[in-house]
Write an enzyme that holds these catalytic residues in place. Structure first.
Site, PDB file in Angstrom:
ATOM      1  N   GLU A 157      -5.944  20.786  -1.219  1.00  0.00           N
ATOM      2  CA  GLU A 157      -6.686  20.035  -2.246  1.00  0.00           C
ATOM      3  C   GLU A 157      -7.745  19.221  -1.527  1.00  0.00           C
ATOM      4  O   GLU A 157      -7.437  18.166  -0.972  1.00  0.00           O
ATOM      5  CB  GLU A 157      -5.735  19.092  -2.983  1.00  0.00           C
ATOM      6  CG  GLU A 157      -4.738  19.767  -3.879  1.00  0.00           C
ATOM      7  CD  GLU A 157      -5.389  20.484  -5.024  1.00  0.00           C
ATOM      8  OE1 GLU A 157      -6.526  20.139  -5.391  1.00  0.00           O
ATOM      9  OE2 GLU A 157      -4.775  21.423  -5.523  1.00  0.00           O
TER      10      GLU A 157
ATOM     11  N   CYS B 176     -11.718  12.424  -6.005  1.00  0.00           N
ATOM     12  CA  CYS B 176     -12.247  13.747  -5.649  1.00  0.00           C
ATOM     13  C   CYS B 176     -12.916  14.418  -6.851  1.00  0.00           C
ATOM     14  O   CYS B 176     -13.694  15.348  -6.678  1.00  0.00           O
ATOM     15  CB  CYS B 176     -11.145  14.626  -5.077  1.00  0.00           C
ATOM     16  SG  CYS B 176      -9.690  14.660  -6.112  1.00  0.00           S
TER      17      CYS B 176
HETATM   18  P1  NDP Z   1      -8.531  12.964   5.495  1.00  0.00           P
HETATM   19  O1  NDP Z   1      -8.781  14.402   5.361  1.00  0.00           O
HETATM   20  O2  NDP Z   1      -9.184  12.205   6.590  1.00  0.00           O
HETATM   21  O3  NDP Z   1      -6.959  12.661   5.649  1.00  0.00           O
HETATM   22  C1  NDP Z   1      -5.985  13.170   4.762  1.00  0.00           C
HETATM   23  C2  NDP Z   1      -4.618  13.032   5.432  1.00  0.00           C
HETATM   24  O4  NDP Z   1      -4.517  13.947   6.531  1.00  0.00           O
HETATM   25  C3  NDP Z   1      -4.341  11.655   6.017  1.00  0.00           C
HETATM   26  O5  NDP Z   1      -2.982  11.338   5.833  1.00  0.00           O
HETATM   27  C4  NDP Z   1      -4.672  11.867   7.481  1.00  0.00           C
HETATM   28  O6  NDP Z   1      -4.089  10.922   8.318  1.00  0.00           O
HETATM   29  C5  NDP Z   1      -4.076  13.248   7.700  1.00  0.00           C
HETATM   30  N1  NDP Z   1      -4.564  13.953   8.894  1.00  0.00           N
HETATM   31  C6  NDP Z   1      -5.661  13.712   9.634  1.00  0.00           C
HETATM   32  N2  NDP Z   1      -5.773  14.618  10.652  1.00  0.00           N
HETATM   33  C7  NDP Z   1      -4.705  15.460  10.529  1.00  0.00           C
HETATM   34  C8  NDP Z   1      -4.251  16.614  11.244  1.00  0.00           C
HETATM   35  N3  NDP Z   1      -4.916  17.097  12.286  1.00  0.00           N
HETATM   36  N4  NDP Z   1      -3.130  17.231  10.822  1.00  0.00           N
HETATM   37  C9  NDP Z   1      -2.449  16.776   9.756  1.00  0.00           C
HETATM   38  N5  NDP Z   1      -2.819  15.681   9.048  1.00  0.00           N
HETATM   39  C10 NDP Z   1      -3.939  15.038   9.412  1.00  0.00           C
HETATM   40  O7  NDP Z   1      -8.900  12.396   4.079  1.00  0.00           O
HETATM   41  P2  NDP Z   1      -9.073  10.923   3.660  1.00  0.00           P
HETATM   42  O8  NDP Z   1      -7.770  10.191   3.794  1.00  0.00           O
HETATM   43  O9  NDP Z   1     -10.279  10.383   4.336  1.00  0.00           O
HETATM   44  O10 NDP Z   1      -9.352  11.126   2.071  1.00  0.00           O
HETATM   45  C11 NDP Z   1     -10.610  11.380   1.555  1.00  0.00           C
HETATM   46  C12 NDP Z   1     -10.833  12.831   1.257  1.00  0.00           C
HETATM   47  O11 NDP Z   1      -9.789  13.367   0.471  1.00  0.00           O
HETATM   48  C13 NDP Z   1     -12.094  13.058   0.455  1.00  0.00           C
HETATM   49  O12 NDP Z   1     -12.913  14.026   1.061  1.00  0.00           O
HETATM   50  C14 NDP Z   1     -11.625  13.565  -0.887  1.00  0.00           C
HETATM   51  O13 NDP Z   1     -12.500  14.429  -1.550  1.00  0.00           O
HETATM   52  C15 NDP Z   1     -10.335  14.196  -0.557  1.00  0.00           C
HETATM   53  N6  NDP Z   1      -9.456  14.180  -1.720  1.00  0.00           N
HETATM   54  C16 NDP Z   1      -9.196  15.356  -2.384  1.00  0.00           C
HETATM   55  C17 NDP Z   1      -8.416  15.364  -3.515  1.00  0.00           C
HETATM   56  C18 NDP Z   1      -8.067  16.630  -4.247  1.00  0.00           C
HETATM   57  O14 NDP Z   1      -7.132  16.608  -5.019  1.00  0.00           O
HETATM   58  N7  NDP Z   1      -8.766  17.715  -4.047  1.00  0.00           N
HETATM   59  C19 NDP Z   1      -7.862  14.128  -4.031  1.00  0.00           C
HETATM   60  C20 NDP Z   1      -8.183  12.974  -3.280  1.00  0.00           C
HETATM   61  C21 NDP Z   1      -8.950  13.016  -2.139  1.00  0.00           C
HETATM   62  P3  NDP Z   1      -4.927   9.606   8.706  1.00  0.00           P
HETATM   63  O15 NDP Z   1      -5.366   8.964   7.430  1.00  0.00           O
HETATM   64  O16 NDP Z   1      -3.918   8.810   9.408  1.00  0.00           O
HETATM   65  O17 NDP Z   1      -6.085  10.081   9.539  1.00  0.00           O
END
Ligand code: NDP
Length: 520
Positions: free
Chosen positions: A249, A283
């Site tokens: 997502e 999002c």
């Molecule tokens: P990120 O992609 O930066 O992070 C998402 C999660 O993944 C966090 O818990 C992050 O940890 C973790 N993560 C980071 N690197 C890794 C890795 N290598 N392996 C596994 N997990 C990892 O997103 P954001 O938190 O910045 O959220 C914003 C984004 O999410 C926006 O682009 C938005 O569009 C999208 N989004 C999409 C939705 C949907 O339903 N399609 C809904 C809501 C948001 P950490 O935070 O500790 O880095």
């Protein structure tokens, strides 16, 4: 921007495995709490504990699992005020948003799937067209341990939407919350333990990106990832390497098409709510408006008035519409978009800059005279900016709406519902709403997810509950045909001739297969 919050941003962008993560209130800079950074050993131990707990849970009937998860839902509803308060403080969003879009939306999903779960997961007979002597049944069996890796914009709803489904399907769950908002996840875990749910069945592992990577590395059986496109690519690659099925997502760039015959007041209010709800950190936020030239001026005028009327600030004061920017880096992203747009001819109609305050706030910003040379029209904003572009026709609006690498949600405003439906069917997105915004994000009955780089797989909708399961096809004879099967070894002229006759009979002029199964 508060000093403390700046520190939180620095630790996130460094990605170094500090021992502790500090969570700050984005509206005030207040330190709310600390959580550990869990390394690969601790993560593996959590996944192992979850795996052991899953055995007994997976052996329960779906009905029993549903009854038990409702206990957790009830605890969430009973403690709604505590949860809403922490959510509002950790994210800086207004209390009403924390309640409606997070706590109450989670309870809605839990209730729907707890009620429908037994029916959705009931074994299904599959009528066989040819092999009438056999019976085929599909069973939905738990996958094992499901990992939920989630972002900071809806730190309660996003994880628990998926967690309830994973549990009803008979899985254990390991949640990796965003480093920016870990406290609400741990609060929910406390609630889980207090209401007598099997403690090890649901684990929360806190840390930065590497902690998320360690969850996948620990051999989970299914991953639901919600986050940005760049991280999504890394997570999907890690799952691919280990052949772990996953749902992605990812981001969105929702267009809102205002047709020539639209109700301008409705479209203006929808665009402003859809663009600035949760300070645009959604999002499925309205990220670009295409307005037909016949209504564009009236729409822009009304949207400007509405945007200027929004109250921005610390949500604890209650009289606030737009709260804080949760992750400080998004303020720079917003500034970059505005600078780029203005340098290419866009007009700032409302807002346009960060609010000078100890908290992290950005003025709700409306941009006019936009076009596709500007990043604000083509790249995800994920903040409180709505750009408007005037178009010559509804056709042009559809063409531009589809000119995107993302395809999560889209919106169409028109007084003619049939026309709206036809336009909706031509927009490349996972969901298209006519004369409404955002509501499908909390609708359990319908699938939610994207196409193109917005990801793949769906959360919510009945199929998403089945997706939390492995499908086991069990195939049993109704009538035995004995050991003298001419299709088995040894091959013979008799077998070949029989196969020829059968092929002619089935697919030739008579079309027996068609008659048998009505499928060709
Ligand atoms: P990120 O992609 O930066 O992070 C998402 C999660 O993944 C966090 O818990 C992050 O940890 C973790 N993560 C980071 N690197 C890794 C890795 N290598 N392996 C596994 N997990 C990892 O997103 P954001 O938190 O910045 O959220 C914003 C984004 O999410 C926006 O682009 C938005 O569009 C999208 N989004 C999409 C939705 C949907 O339903 N399609 C809904 C809501 C948001 P950490 O935070 O500790 O880095």
């Amino acid at each position: 921007m508060g000093m403390l919050a700046t520190h939180a941003a620095a630790t996130k962008s460094n990605g170094h495995a500090n021992d502790r993560i500090k969570s700050y209130a984005p509206a005030t800079g207040e330190l709310l709490g600390e959580v550990p950074v869990m390394g690969p050993d601790a993560v593996r131990a959590a996944v192992d504990r979850a795996r052991r707990a899953q055995v007994a849970w997976g052996a329960l009937t779906v009905e029993d699992r549903c009854k038990r998860v409702l206990r957790f839902r009830d605890a969430i509803v009973d403690r709604e005020e505590e949860l809403t308060d922490l959510l509002s403080r950790e994210t800086g969003k207004p209390l009403q948003e924390a309640l409606v879009h997070e706590v109450s939306a989670t309870a809605t999903v839990a209730t729907y799937f707890a009620k429908k779960g037994p029916e959705i997961l009931a074994p299904r007979d599959v009528p066989l067209a040819l092999l009438k002597h056999r019976k085929a049944v599909l069973h939905y069996v738990p996958r094992g341990v499901v990992a939920c890796i989630t972002p900071w914009n809806f730190p309660f709803y996003m994880p628990f939407r998926d967690i309830f489904l994973a549990l009803i399907a008979g899985n254990a769950v390991v949640l990796k919350p965003s480093e920016v908002t870990p406290l609400i996840a741990l609060k929910a875990k406390d609630l889980w333990d207090q209401c007598g749910m099997p403690a090890d069945l649901f684990q929360v592992v806190t840390g930065y990106g590497p902690t998320g990577a360690a969850v996948i590395d620990a051999g989970v059986n299914f991953v639901v990832f919600t986050g940005g496109v760049a991280t999504g690519r890394r997570v999907a690659a890690a799952c691919g390497e280990r052949l772990i099925p996953c749902v992605m997502e990812l981001g969105g760039k929702a267009p809102l098409v205002v047709c020539r015959d639209a109700d301008v007041e409705l479209a203006a209010r929808g665009a402003v709510f859809g663009g600035f709800s949760n300070a645009g950190q959604v999002c499925i936020s309205v990220e670009r408006v295409y307005a037909h030239k016949d209504v564009a001026d009236a729409l822009t005028k009304r949207m400007t008035e509405l945007t200027k009327g929004l109250r921005v600030g610390d949500p604890s004061s209650r009289s606030v519409d737009v709260g804080a920017i949760i992750f400080p880096k998004q303020i720079e992203v917003a500034e970059d978009h505005i600078k780029d747009a203005v340098s290419k001819g866009a007009k700032v109609l409302a807002g346009g800059k960060r609010v000078q305050s100890t908290g992290q706030f950005f003025e709700p910003t409306l941009l006019g005279d936009c076009n596709h040379s500007m990043t604000v029209m083509t790249e995800e904003i994920f903040g409180p900016i709505v750009p408007i572009m005037k178009v010559d026709s509804d056709e042009e609006a559809v063409r531009l709406a589809n000119q995107s690498h993302l395809g999560l949600n889209a919106y169409v405003f028109t007084k003619d519902r049939d026309y709206g439906e036809r336009i909706a069917q031509r927009i490349e997105a996972g969901s298209v709403l006519v004369n409404d915004v955002l509501t499908n994000g909390g609708c359990p009955e319908t699938p939610f997810g994207g196409i193109k780089q917005s990801g793949f797989g769906r959360v919510m909708g009945d199929d998403s509950l089945r997706e939390m399961c492995d499908v086991r096809h069990v195939n049993v004879e109704r009538v035995g045909i004995g050991s003298d099967n001419p299709m088995w070894f040894p091959y013979s002229d008799k077998g070949l001739s029989l196969a020829r006759k059968a092929t002619k009979l089935l697919f030739g002029g008579g079309g027996l297969l068609k008659k048998l199964a009505n499928i060709v």
